[in-house]
Enzyme design. Structure first.
Site, PDB file in Angstrom:
ATOM      1  N   HIS A  46       0.856  -1.184   0.000  1.00 53.62           N
ATOM      2  CA  HIS A  46       0.000   0.000   0.000  1.00 53.62           C
ATOM      3  C   HIS A  46       0.892   1.235   0.000  1.00 53.62           C
ATOM      4  O   HIS A  46       2.004   1.220   0.539  1.00 53.62           O
ATOM      5  CB  HIS A  46      -0.880   0.024   1.246  1.00 53.62           C
ATOM      6  N   GLU A  48       0.838   3.907   1.767  1.00 55.42           N
ATOM      7  CA  GLU A  48       1.244   4.343   3.097  1.00 55.42           C
ATOM      8  C   GLU A  48       2.423   3.526   3.617  1.00 55.42           C
ATOM      9  O   GLU A  48       3.386   4.080   4.143  1.00 55.42           O
ATOM     10  CB  GLU A  48       0.086   4.203   4.096  1.00 55.42           C
ATOM     11  N   CYS A  76      -6.591   2.029   5.519  1.00 57.49           N
ATOM     12  CA  CYS A  76      -7.205   0.801   6.026  1.00 57.49           C
ATOM     13  C   CYS A  76      -6.648   0.480   7.415  1.00 57.49           C
ATOM     14  O   CYS A  76      -5.755   1.171   7.922  1.00 57.49           O
ATOM     15  CB  CYS A  76      -6.931  -0.354   5.060  1.00 57.49           C
ATOM     16  N   CYS A  79      -2.812  -0.007   7.458  1.00 59.65           N
ATOM     17  CA  CYS A  79      -2.043   1.227   7.296  1.00 59.65           C
ATOM     18  C   CYS A  79      -2.161   2.144   8.508  1.00 59.65           C
ATOM     19  O   CYS A  79      -1.175   2.761   8.912  1.00 59.65           O
ATOM     20  CB  CYS A  79      -2.454   1.925   6.012  1.00 59.65           C
TER      21      CYS A  79
END
Length: 149
Positions: A46, A48, A76, A79
């Site tokens: 991801h 992040e 999410c 993260c």
């Protein structure tokens, strides 16, 4: 947030879900990243997490104090957990994620008083632009899927 949007557009150009993240320190971009799950076939790639990993390496420490992370979509659970563990004190995101957001939408982990670290959350930064990038990506994806093979 404009730099995070650039990252989101770069992800979209690669066929990745267009999410961008930027870590800022002292008013300067420290690290920047976008989703690479498809390219790497890694469910943890991801934006992040990639920006946090880069920042920790650059900093020489897992503690990313005195920094802000900007993300085009509400993070999410994974993260937000990484943001907490990295001790990033401030999260700014654009679009809400009603289906998986963990910073106010589906969950609100930063406000959980049982946790030892706190994150200040600012939502809605360039929300319209962030939403438009995501909407356009998924509209194009559905249109491609609808075409005869």
């Amino acid at each position: 947030m404009a730099v995070a949007l650039e990252e989101a557009r770069a992800a979209s150009a690669k066929g990745e879900v267009p999410i961008g993240a930027v870590i800022v320190r002292d008013g300067q971009v420290f690290t920047r990243a976008h989703n690479l799950r498809e390219e790497r076939q890694d469910p943890t790639a991801h934006a992040e997490l990639l920006a946090i990993k880069q920042a920790a390496l650059k900093e020489g420490s897992w503690r990313l104090l005195n920094s802000t992370i900007y993300v085009t979509l509400e993070p999410c659970i994974m993260c937000v957990g990484a943001i907490l563990l990295a001790r990033i004190p401030r999260l700014v995101f654009g679009a809400r994620d009603e289906r998986a957001g963990a910073a106010g939408s589906l969950y609100d982990i930063p406000k959980d008083k049982r946790l030892t670290h706190r994150i200040t959350v600012v939502s809605g930064a360039l929300e319209k632009e962030c939403s438009e990038v995501l909407t356009a990506f998924f509209q194009d994806l559905r249109a491609k899927d609808a075409q005869p093979k």
